[in-house]
Write a protein that holds these residues in place. Sequence first.
Motif, mmCIF file in Angstrom:
data_model
loop_
_atom_site.group_PDB
_atom_site.id
_atom_site.type_symbol
_atom_site.label_atom_id
_atom_site.label_comp_id
_atom_site.label_asym_id
_atom_site.label_seq_id
_atom_site.Cartn_x
_atom_site.Cartn_y
_atom_site.Cartn_z
ATOM 1 N N VAL B 24 -45.815 24.760 -34.469
ATOM 2 C CA VAL B 24 -44.872 25.890 -34.571
ATOM 3 C C VAL B 24 -45.355 26.896 -35.232
ATOM 4 C CG1 VAL B 24 -42.647 26.386 -35.592
ATOM 5 C CG2 VAL B 24 -42.927 24.171 -34.643
ATOM 6 N N MET B 25 -46.147 26.577 -36.333
ATOM 7 C CA MET B 25 -46.828 27.534 -37.131
ATOM 8 C C MET B 25 -48.039 28.377 -36.241
ATOM 9 S SD MET B 25 -47.022 25.981 -40.885
ATOM 10 C CE MET B 25 -48.692 25.865 -40.828
ATOM 11 N N ALA B 26 -48.756 27.390 -35.425
ATOM 12 C CA ALA B 26 -49.754 28.037 -34.520
ATOM 13 C C ALA B 26 -49.468 28.890 -33.598
ATOM 14 C CB ALA B 26 -50.652 26.969 -34.170
ATOM 15 N N CYS B 27 -48.185 28.817 -32.973
ATOM 16 C CA CYS B 27 -47.874 29.384 -31.747
ATOM 17 C C CYS B 27 -47.768 30.916 -32.039
ATOM 18 C CB CYS B 27 -46.784 28.780 -31.301
ATOM 19 S SG CYS B 27 -46.020 29.888 -29.542
ATOM 20 N N PRO B 28 -48.559 31.733 -31.519
ATOM 21 C CA PRO B 28 -48.423 33.172 -31.687
ATOM 22 C C PRO B 28 -47.277 33.817 -30.970
ATOM 23 C CG PRO B 28 -50.154 32.694 -30.135
ATOM 24 C CD PRO B 28 -49.724 31.282 -30.546
ATOM 25 N N LYS B 29 -46.577 33.041 -30.129
ATOM 26 C CA LYS B 29 -45.540 33.715 -29.302
ATOM 27 C C LYS B 29 -44.099 33.110 -29.855
ATOM 28 C CE LYS B 29 -47.717 36.347 -26.510
ATOM 29 N NZ LYS B 29 -47.568 37.580 -26.901
ATOM 30 N N ASP B 30 -44.172 32.151 -30.922
ATOM 31 C CA ASP B 30 -42.999 31.528 -31.634
ATOM 32 C C ASP B 30 -42.265 30.874 -30.506
ATOM 33 O OD1 ASP B 30 -41.431 30.931 -33.719
ATOM 34 O OD2 ASP B 30 -40.235 32.707 -33.599
ATOM 35 N N CYS B 31 -42.980 30.164 -29.628
ATOM 36 C CA CYS B 31 -42.049 29.604 -28.634
ATOM 37 C C CYS B 31 -41.980 28.023 -28.749
ATOM 38 C CB CYS B 31 -42.549 29.855 -27.316
ATOM 39 S SG CYS B 31 -44.241 29.510 -26.604
ATOM 40 N N LEU B 32 -42.189 27.614 -29.804
ATOM 41 C CA LEU B 32 -42.124 26.058 -30.116
ATOM 42 C C LEU B 32 -41.164 26.036 -31.450
ATOM 43 C CD1 LEU B 32 -45.970 25.062 -30.128
ATOM 44 C CD2 LEU B 32 -43.854 24.198 -28.596
ATOM 45 N N MET B 33 -40.357 24.932 -31.411
ATOM 46 C CA MET B 33 -39.602 24.794 -32.450
ATOM 47 C C MET B 33 -39.575 23.151 -32.807
ATOM 48 S SD MET B 33 -35.960 24.903 -30.683
ATOM 49 C CE MET B 33 -35.581 24.082 -29.185
ATOM 50 N N GLN B 34 -38.956 22.900 -34.186
ATOM 51 C CA GLN B 34 -38.792 21.564 -34.439
ATOM 52 C C GLN B 34 -37.275 21.175 -34.087
ATOM 53 O OE1 GLN B 34 -41.200 21.239 -38.159
ATOM 54 N NE2 GLN B 34 -41.124 19.286 -37.421
ATOM 55 N N LEU B 35 -37.106 19.976 -33.677
ATOM 56 C CA LEU B 35 -35.699 19.709 -33.047
ATOM 57 C C LEU B 35 -35.068 18.936 -34.313
ATOM 58 C CD1 LEU B 35 -36.377 17.904 -29.881
ATOM 59 C CD2 LEU B 35 -35.552 20.039 -30.119
ATOM 60 N N ALA B 36 -33.705 19.193 -34.186
ATOM 61 C CA ALA B 36 -32.960 18.484 -35.383
ATOM 62 C C ALA B 36 -32.992 17.125 -35.175
ATOM 63 C CB ALA B 36 -31.452 19.354 -35.516
ATOM 64 N N THR B 37 -33.156 16.520 -33.958
ATOM 65 C CA THR B 37 -33.044 15.137 -33.617
ATOM 66 C C THR B 37 -34.304 14.432 -34.125
ATOM 67 O OG1 THR B 37 -34.027 15.736 -31.387
ATOM 68 C CG2 THR B 37 -31.664 15.509 -31.698
ATOM 69 N N PHE B 38 -34.057 13.193 -34.321
ATOM 70 C CA PHE B 38 -35.296 12.277 -34.820
ATOM 71 C C PHE B 38 -35.652 11.668 -33.470
ATOM 72 C CE2 PHE B 38 -32.468 12.314 -38.660
ATOM 73 C CZ PHE B 38 -33.276 12.717 -39.578
ATOM 74 N N ASN B 39 -36.963 11.232 -33.750
ATOM 75 C CA ASN B 39 -37.768 10.457 -32.670
ATOM 76 C C ASN B 39 -37.708 8.954 -33.210
ATOM 77 O OD1 ASN B 39 -39.776 10.125 -34.429
ATOM 78 N ND2 ASN B 39 -41.343 11.178 -33.208
ATOM 79 N N SER B 40 -38.222 7.953 -32.424
ATOM 80 C CA SER B 40 -37.947 6.697 -32.912
ATOM 81 C C SER B 40 -38.760 6.291 -34.260
ATOM 82 C CB SER B 40 -38.454 5.539 -31.809
ATOM 83 O OG SER B 40 -39.992 5.733 -31.803
ATOM 84 N N LYS B 41 -39.733 7.031 -34.463
ATOM 85 C CA LYS B 41 -40.311 6.963 -35.851
ATOM 86 C C LYS B 41 -39.528 7.740 -36.853
ATOM 87 C CE LYS B 41 -45.216 6.186 -33.993
ATOM 88 N NZ LYS B 41 -44.908 6.931 -32.528
ATOM 89 N N GLY B 42 -38.783 8.606 -36.711
ATOM 90 C CA GLY B 42 -37.952 9.134 -37.853
ATOM 91 C C GLY B 42 -38.497 10.543 -38.121
ATOM 92 N N TYR B 43 -39.372 11.113 -37.132
ATOM 93 C CA TYR B 43 -39.760 12.546 -37.408
ATOM 94 C C TYR B 43 -38.898 13.470 -36.384
ATOM 95 C CZ TYR B 43 -43.956 10.139 -38.859
ATOM 96 O OH TYR B 43 -45.019 9.675 -39.809
ATOM 97 N N HIS B 44 -39.000 14.602 -36.894
ATOM 98 C CA HIS B 44 -38.219 15.699 -36.076
ATOM 99 C C HIS B 44 -39.411 16.100 -35.027
ATOM 100 C CE1 HIS B 44 -34.666 15.735 -38.142
ATOM 101 N NE2 HIS B 44 -35.048 15.901 -39.406
ATOM 102 N N PRO B 45 -39.467 15.946 -33.828
ATOM 103 C CA PRO B 45 -40.581 16.425 -32.670
ATOM 104 C C PRO B 45 -40.259 17.897 -32.571
ATOM 105 C CG PRO B 45 -38.666 15.064 -31.856
ATOM 106 C CD PRO B 45 -38.475 14.956 -33.332
#
Lengths: 474, 81
Positions: B24-45
């Motif tokens: 998310v920090m690397a994207c120069p076009k700001d087109c990635l985001m972290q989801l509010a949902t969790f994956n099965s490991k408990g991370y916000h993908p």
Amino acid sequence: MAKLILQKPKGFYDSFYRKPGDKENTHYCPGCGHGIIHKLIAEAIEDFGIGDRTIMVSPVGCSVFVYYYFNTGNIQVAHGRAPAVATGIKRANPNSIVISYQGDGDLAAIGGNNILQAANRGEHITVFFVNNAIYGMTGGQLAPTTLPGMKTSTTPYGRDIQNEGPPMKVVELLSSLDGPTYLERTAVMSNASIAKTRKAIRKALQCQIDGLGFSMVEMLSACNSGWKVDPKEQYKWMEEMMLPTFPLGVVKDVREEREGWFRETRTMTDEAIKQELDLTMPEPTIFPSELKKGSYHNPSIKLAGFGGQGILSAGAMLANAGMEQALETSWIPSYGPEMRGGTAYCFVNLSNKPIGSPTVTNPDVLMAFNRPSLEKFEAEVKPGGLLMYDSTIIDIEPTRKDIEVLPVPATQIAEDLGNTRMANTVMVGAYIAQTGIMAPAAIDQTLPLALKRKTMVDANKKALAAGVDYVMSR
Amino acid sequence: MSRILEKPRTVVSPEHCKGCGLCVMACPKDCLMQLATFNSKGYHPSSYKGEGCTGCGMCFYSCPEPAAITVYKKGAEYPDD
């Protein structure tokens, strides 16, 4: 041609069989620099088409599991020793591409001398040195590269350069040597720096592919767990903390000045090795022996005396001969630092079965060459065992009644033959005569192996015979 | 089935993502985001917002996980499901 799809590089295995369950993720913490560096290396391996001849040497530290990830040859080595092992691999396989992957605790602390020597020799290996200024895996202790003022679990008040010294700048250190060809420090902390790191990794590998010599890239890399910062803050941390100490850029690059060359493997034939070590001898003969009593089978033997009495050599006579008589044998010396006059022990096992442990705590046979050895070890002899001692110089007698005792005036017999230093051989002669474990000819034929001075072989054969005679005529 | 992409796009595999947010920090076009949902490991993908990707690959190279991010540039063959 530029790739249209950027995806998991073929330099990685399809699946990572590290543990049951998840076979597609690494074990690294979220945001770890290792993962990024792994990806850059795996991509280069794929793009260069060198996967089939690349051997990765993994270190101790978080990246210990490199071998679960890279679809290359892999070997994991003792702490800090990766450059030494990489040296061996490369020299034995000059066509291979050998990568030593090491962290800063591994490379700069315990492996400090290993990397210095490999770099100085200009070994044709590539070292990827991941510097995150801390011991990550073991719990965030001070590393040689830890930054001034940085708190670690072993520097709770921060690194004090008056106490721990300043951080070690490894590429600068290596650049003072003539050996290395290409040394660069990069960082993994921004799009631009990652692109530079990617290039540096490729230059370093190309350097090896072209046979130009030692290449190393030091990569500043994030350990947010060890630093206790959020992954989103880690690059700001690096900029503020690491860059002032570790300037980025090429530190040494003499690729243009070097001519590529590839080592030719040199292997010695068994014959040549024997020649070189002066071990040439006729094909051994197995001489029949006649064991006198059941308890003489498979003896554990302890020989003990002063350094200089030939304790170790006497053991070697038995062990060398035993080997050629198709026995399992072991020989372990144990001695003080003095060349003469210190204690000298040696443990020998001769057996017709595989030997479990080469050490001998309770010997079947004790050969005591001086009084302290007799006093010290008499009690250790197994009941029913054999205790032999040099009765010329030991002025006491063993007291135990449950063992067989054989006094041998070994020093006197040796002196009569003209050299007291052959008392050890006399004792060996007495031993084989007493037990029948080997024929004298079996010792004779391997005597040259145990004796440093080959001119003494004939005299020692006489000493051996004298020891045998002494027992036979008792 | 697959098709040739006319516009670049980034695909984040939610189960491979550890939610560090570096892409998310690397994207120069700001087109990635972290989801509010969790994956099965408990991370916000992380996830592609759906617009704006230029196929520069910065997110791919910023990501520590081998299989979490795939970037399809313009003209790439994209596997439709």
